[in-house]
Write a protein that holds these residues in place. Structure first.
Motif, short mmCIF file in Angstrom:
data_model
loop_
_atom_site.label_atom_id
_atom_site.label_comp_id
_atom_site.label_asym_id
_atom_site.label_seq_id
_atom_site.Cartn_x
_atom_site.Cartn_y
_atom_site.Cartn_z
N UNK A 907 0.81 -1.21 0.00
CA UNK A 907 0.00 0.00 0.00
C UNK A 907 0.85 1.27 0.00
N UNK A 908 1.83 1.34 0.88
CA UNK A 908 2.63 2.58 1.00
C UNK A 908 3.36 2.89 -0.30
N UNK A 909 3.96 1.88 -0.92
CA UNK A 909 4.68 2.11 -2.18
C UNK A 909 3.69 2.47 -3.28
N UNK A 910 2.55 1.81 -3.28
CA UNK A 910 1.53 2.08 -4.30
C UNK A 910 1.08 3.53 -4.25
N UNK A 911 0.77 4.02 -3.06
CA UNK A 911 0.30 5.40 -2.92
C UNK A 911 1.43 6.38 -3.21
N UNK A 912 2.64 6.06 -2.72
CA UNK A 912 3.77 6.96 -2.95
C UNK A 912 4.07 7.11 -4.44
N UNK A 913 3.90 6.04 -5.20
CA UNK A 913 4.10 6.14 -6.65
C UNK A 913 3.07 7.09 -7.27
N UNK A 914 1.83 6.98 -6.84
CA UNK A 914 0.81 7.88 -7.34
C UNK A 914 1.02 9.31 -6.91
N UNK A 915 1.61 9.50 -5.73
CA UNK A 915 1.81 10.85 -5.21
C UNK A 915 2.94 11.59 -5.91
N UNK A 916 3.72 10.91 -6.72
CA UNK A 916 4.82 11.60 -7.37
C UNK A 916 4.35 12.62 -8.40
N UNK A 917 3.31 12.28 -9.15
CA UNK A 917 2.79 13.22 -10.15
C UNK A 917 1.27 13.16 -10.22
N UNK A 918 0.71 11.98 -10.43
CA UNK A 918 -0.71 11.85 -10.75
C UNK A 918 -1.62 12.44 -9.69
N UNK A 919 -1.51 12.00 -8.46
CA UNK A 919 -2.47 12.40 -7.44
C UNK A 919 -2.40 13.89 -7.12
N UNK A 920 -1.20 14.48 -7.00
CA UNK A 920 -1.17 15.94 -6.81
C UNK A 920 -1.76 16.70 -7.99
N UNK A 921 -1.54 16.19 -9.22
CA UNK A 921 -2.09 16.85 -10.40
C UNK A 921 -3.61 16.80 -10.39
N UNK A 922 -4.17 15.69 -9.95
CA UNK A 922 -5.63 15.56 -9.88
C UNK A 922 -6.19 16.52 -8.82
N UNK A 923 -5.56 16.56 -7.67
CA UNK A 923 -6.06 17.43 -6.60
C UNK A 923 -5.98 18.90 -6.97
N UNK A 924 -4.95 19.27 -7.73
CA UNK A 924 -4.78 20.68 -8.07
C UNK A 924 -5.57 21.11 -9.30
#
Length: 968
Positions: A907-924
């Motif tokens: 889980x931690x690695x999975x989320x951290x991978x998404x947090x590198x670009x995708x998830x911050x881009x979606x939130x912003x």
């Protein structure tokens, strides 16, 4: 060289690791897995270390030096391990600075200097310097992963050394530690400063006094034999000890390959780049003609002048890169000339340069490129050269060895012609590329290391090539260092007087020969310790996948990784690989680290239990099976397939992890759940959910997807077709994910296809591509499912009906996995050819259809399997036709990757991978911005980690269609 746990002088690897651990040296690893990962770099050589140390702070390094000195164990300092010469390998202790010792400790924009720890990646320094409008001038093609310490060790140069010099030219000061523990700060020194240091009478003073005496005794030799042209990198840079060069000990240490001292910190010079750049591509009849043109072109003020031969570009298969190559001027070789300056001055500079080029014999054309996006695409070809060149056009392996020779630029044409003749004489071939503007050529050659005769040819060829470069006043190495590849050849370049000077210089610094022994002086043989050798027979490992590109040889497939380390890049621009490495920065989680372990597994020496290896299993644990490496690795390493193959054998006849049963068998379990979806959803959201997750090997933090009340297939078989179907039938692939969890995606696909004039059909019964069984290594079951599926679809495919998939992972499986899994099956090959993405069908096979116009902004997450197989080009075209202002995220994998992100421990690695670009881009993203994600995994990750939800391309189009069929 000993390859077992019993190492130098009978020392045991475990005992060495224990001594280092007790002495507080940072993280210490002496296990077989780590030792196997660090047994190779990007060279031809293999040295299994006794232990690997990952220092976190300066004192850890000094402690490790003390332990190794006490035990008599040599030390090899290592950055990213991308050296092609073998100097990043050692049979003692390897210090890996890249994991933790990589801070930027100071940056002074006014003085234009930065102070760094040796493990910092060049691009990290460049990013920090760019905030002040500055950069570090020496930038090799491995800039996204190479470390400053490694660059200092090799005196790396890169494409822009014409303008900004080598690493040595950009070094201000070094702080180093000798093997005996003396810490010395090095820089330029006046005579007064030398006298003051000598008068101090300490270890530092004695060292400086000895070095000064060495220089004073040999002034004539230093002035006439060393530093004769910029790319004379071979040997030690003793010319910097000359008084007119201000006795610059830091620069003298650059290029010493870790044989003199261990770097603790470096202060480097930064430069201001020009305000604008232009790339001028010049075509030539052959590489020799391009080389002949270099001296005249150098009369222009250039930032770079790089050369490529068609033998290199012919190897490229990746669609985006292939398109960039096909846009080059028609030629057999090209020069990439880069100009810099004010934007309004560049056209005139480019015109003058082109005029000079067209006067050269053999010039076939030119093009001036000012679009930075296109220029980056072309530069990428050059940057990927080290990987691309490892395969010849016919698929044969090619190797470094004569990788880095340099001659004065006015000798380049003559040298290249005679070098080409030498290759022909030995019946060898290789793709030439490199820094033509500085006379430095790179080439990988198809040496045969599997036979005694082939190794003898390698040895003889290197000797003749060394004599040839010496006859042209050149250097055996132009930027990669000598290492084991060329150190033994240095006497052919330098006379005995210079070799004796090198030996004395080494002894003054390292009298115990404890730092990287065998490099430069007292060299190891060029044909010793080869990674591929006729004396080592791989284990006989039968495979399920055919590995045709590697002659059916799994060992050959794993050694496809030559160590260029692109998978270790933290840069997301256009690449997917390697998501887990970008999170952990651990070598074992890189594609290269995994390939190294798999290769060592095939050798049976360090990794001794073959398919049952726990070291390999653990290294593959964080592999997302994203397939990114199959497209992004310049050599085409396909770790997803390697992982499936390994897991198949590793668990054969054994109990598997629970997640292999729950998620590997998800398509079948979903069919059962579809009978009572309400009951299943109630259970998975009840107080029993934690227990169910635990039993199923699912991460406790994950919400389980809800089953749809009605599957798509149930809906479809009850409906009345719409539209006129004038374009004929299309077979819609009904994947298990969308069928059971998000049937609205498939419904939208039907609406779009019918609007486009197709008569939508679905396969008979319930079919599956077998992807979940493939990714969990249950290949026997996957084969049976694949056979049934291809047979069921064969009548439609043979009738010429296209197959359209909406789930990228399943579409990719139909395109690429099934033909491999069912090797030789005509139905599987036909199905692969017939399979399309929705965008591919609409853009390339549906003439006259006009999509609805949507004035909107969107950001798109490309599914990693689509990136690897078909790319996003058709989708981009379709979105543009719809009038959508789309931004495709350079985010790599979303991090969920099918079963990976749901498995316990991921889980931690999975989320951290998404947090590198995708998830911050979606939130912003603004509320009006559409979030496009075709992959079920991508949409799930977005929904579970952000307030937004993802939309499939089919849904985007369907929602904009008119309420009645008005197709034109």
């Amino acid at each position: 060289m000993t390859t077992t746990a019993q190492g130098l002088g009978g020392l045991d690897a475990a005992a060495v690791a224990e001594a280092l651990d007790q002495a507080d040296c940072g993280k210490v690893a002496g296990d077989a897995g780590h030792r196997a990962q660090y047994a190779a770099d990007a060279s031809n050589y293999r040295h299994v270390p006794l232990a690997v140390v990952f220092p976190r702070e300066r004192q850890h390094i000094l402690n490790a030096l003390a332990v190794c000195r006490r035990l008599g164990v040599p030390i090899t300092a290592r950055g990213a391990g991308t050296s092609t010469s073998g100097q990043a390998l050692g049979s003692g202790v390897v210090l890996d600075f890249s994991r933790y010792f990589h801070r930027l400790t100071a940056l002074d924009p006014h003085a234009r200097t930065a102070t760094v720890q040796p493990g910092i990646v060049l691009d990290e320094l460049q990013k920090a310097a760019a905030e002040h409008g500055l950069l570090f001038g020496a930038a090799p093609s491995t800039h996204s992963r190479c470390t400053l310490g490694g660059m200092i060790g090799n005196n790396a140069c890169g494409s822009h050394s014409l303008a900004w010099g080598r690493t040595a030219d950009n070094i201000v000061e070094l702080e180093v530690a000798t093997y005996r523990g003396t810490v010395v700060r090095l820089g330029e020194m006046t005579q007064d400063e030398i006298d003051e240091a000598v008068a101090a009478g300490d270890d530092r003073g004695e060292l400086i006094a000895s070095l000064h005496r060495l220089a004073q005794r040999n002034l004539a030799a230093l002035r006439t034999k060393l530093g004769q042209f910029p790319r004379q990198v071979s040997g030690y840079a003793l010319e910097h000890l000359l008084p007119e060069r201000r006795f610059h000990l830091a620069k003298a240490l650059v290029g010493s390959e870790g044989t003199l001292a261990v770097i603790l910190s470096a202060t480097v010079r930064l430069v201001a780049p020009p305000p604008a750049r232009a790339l001028v591509v010049l075509g030539f009849s052959d590489a020799c003609a391009a080389a002949d043109a270099v001296p005249a072109l150098l009369k222009h003020e250039l930032l770079a002048l790089e050369g490529l031969d068609h033998a290199l570009t012919d190897i490229v298969t990746r669609p985006a890169t292939r398109a960039a190559i096909d846009s080059l001027p028609t030629a057999q070789a090209w020069l990439f000339a880069e100009l810099g300056g004010p934007a309004d001055a560049l056209p005139q500079q480019a015109e003058a340069l082109v005029e000079t080029a067209h006067r050269a014999a053999g010039c076939t054309g030119s093009e001036v490129i000012t679009d930075p996006v296109r220029a980056r695409g072309l530069w990428r070809i050059r940057e990927d050269g080290a990987g691309l060149a490892t395969r010849t056009p016919d698929g044969s392996e090619a190797w470094p060895g004569w990788e880095d020779a340099a001659v004065p630029p006015d000798q380049l044409g003559s040298y290249l012609r005679q070098f080409t003749d030498l290759l022909h004489r030995y019946e060898l071939q290789g793709a030439v590329y490199g820094h033509f503007g500085e006379g430095c050529l790179h080439v990988r050659i198809d040496f045969d290391f599997t036979t005694e005769q082939g190794t003898a040819v390698f040895r003889a060829f290197l000797a003749d090539a060394a004599r040839l470069v010496a006859a042209h006043g050149g250097s055996l190495s132009g930027e990669h260092g000598d290492g084991q590849a060329r150190s033994a050849l240095l006497p052919l370049m330098y006379g005995p007087e210079i070799i004796a000077l090198f030996e004395e210089f080494k002894t003054l610094w390292d009298p115990d020969n404890g730092l990287n022994p065998g490099m430069i002086v007292q060299p190891l043989p060029v044909d010793g310790d080869l990674r591929v050798s006729p004396h080592r027979t791989p284990l006989p490992l039968a495979t399920v996948f055919p590995f045709h590109a590697d002659d059916g040889d799994f060992a050959k497939a794993t050694r496809r990784c030559v160590g260029v380390g692109k998978c270790r890049s933290a840069d997301h621009r256009g690449d997917v690989m390697c998501p887990s490495y970008r999170v952990t920065r651990d070598e074992k989680d890189s594609t290269r680290g995994r390939a190294r372990l798999l290769y060592e597994m095939t050798q049976g020496e360090v990794i001794t239990d073959g398919w049952r290896s726990t070291e390999v299993r653990d290294a593959l644990d964080l592999c997302l099976s994203c397939k990114g490496c199959s497209a992004d690795c310049p050599v085409g390493v396909d770790m997803a397939t390697y992982k499936s193959e390994f897991l198949h054998h590793h668990y054969q006849g054994r109990l598997r992890p629970a997640s292999h049963y729950t998620m590997g068998w998800l398509p079948l379990l979903s069919r059962l759940a579809a009978r009572v979806p309400g009951l299943v959803n109630a259970l998975t959201s009840s107080r029993l959910a934690p227990a169910l997750k635990r039993l199923g090997g699912i991460a406790a933090q994950r919400d389980l997807p809800r089953f749809a009340d009605q599957t798509f297939l149930t809906w479809f078989r009850r409906r009345t077709p719409e539209g006129d179907g004038r374009r004929g039938p299309v077979l819609l692939w009904v994947d298990s994910f969308n069928n059971h969890f998000s049937p609205d995606v498939l419904k939208a696909g039907v609406a779009v296809l019918e609007h486009a004039g197709y008569r939508v059909q679905v396969p008979d019964g319930t079919q599956c591509c077998g992807l979940t069984w493939i990714t969990t290594g249950q290949l026997g079951i996957a084969r049976r499912i694949a056979r049934r599926t291809t047979a069921a679809l064969a009548p439609a495919v043979s009738a010429g009906i296209p197959v359209v998939g909406l789930e990228p992972s399943c579409t990719a499986a139909l395109k690429s996995d099934l033909p491999e899994l069912l090797d030789g099956n005509d139905d599987a090959r036909a199905l692969s050819r017939a399979t399309r993405t929705l965008a591919e069908l609409l853009v390339h096979h549906t003439p006259g259809w006009q999509p609805p116009q949507i004035e909107a902004r969107s950001i798109s997450q490309t599914h990693c399997h689509q990136h690897a197989t078909s790319g996003f080009g058709a989708d981009s075209t379709l979105l543009a036709r719809m009038g959508i202002d789309n931004t495709t995220l350079d985010s790599g994998c979303c991090g969920l990757a099918g079963n990976f992100g749901f498995e316990r421990g991921h889980y931690d690695v999975s989320v951290a991978a998404g947090e590198q670009v995708l998830l911050p881009a979606v939130r912003s993203a603004t509320d009006e911005t559409r979030i496009l994600a075709d992959g079920f995994s991508c949409r799930t990750q977005i929904a579970q980690q952000t307030p937004r939800s993802g939309t499939h391309l089919a849904e985007l189009i369907a929602r904009a269609l008119p309420p009645t069929d008005t197709a034109t």
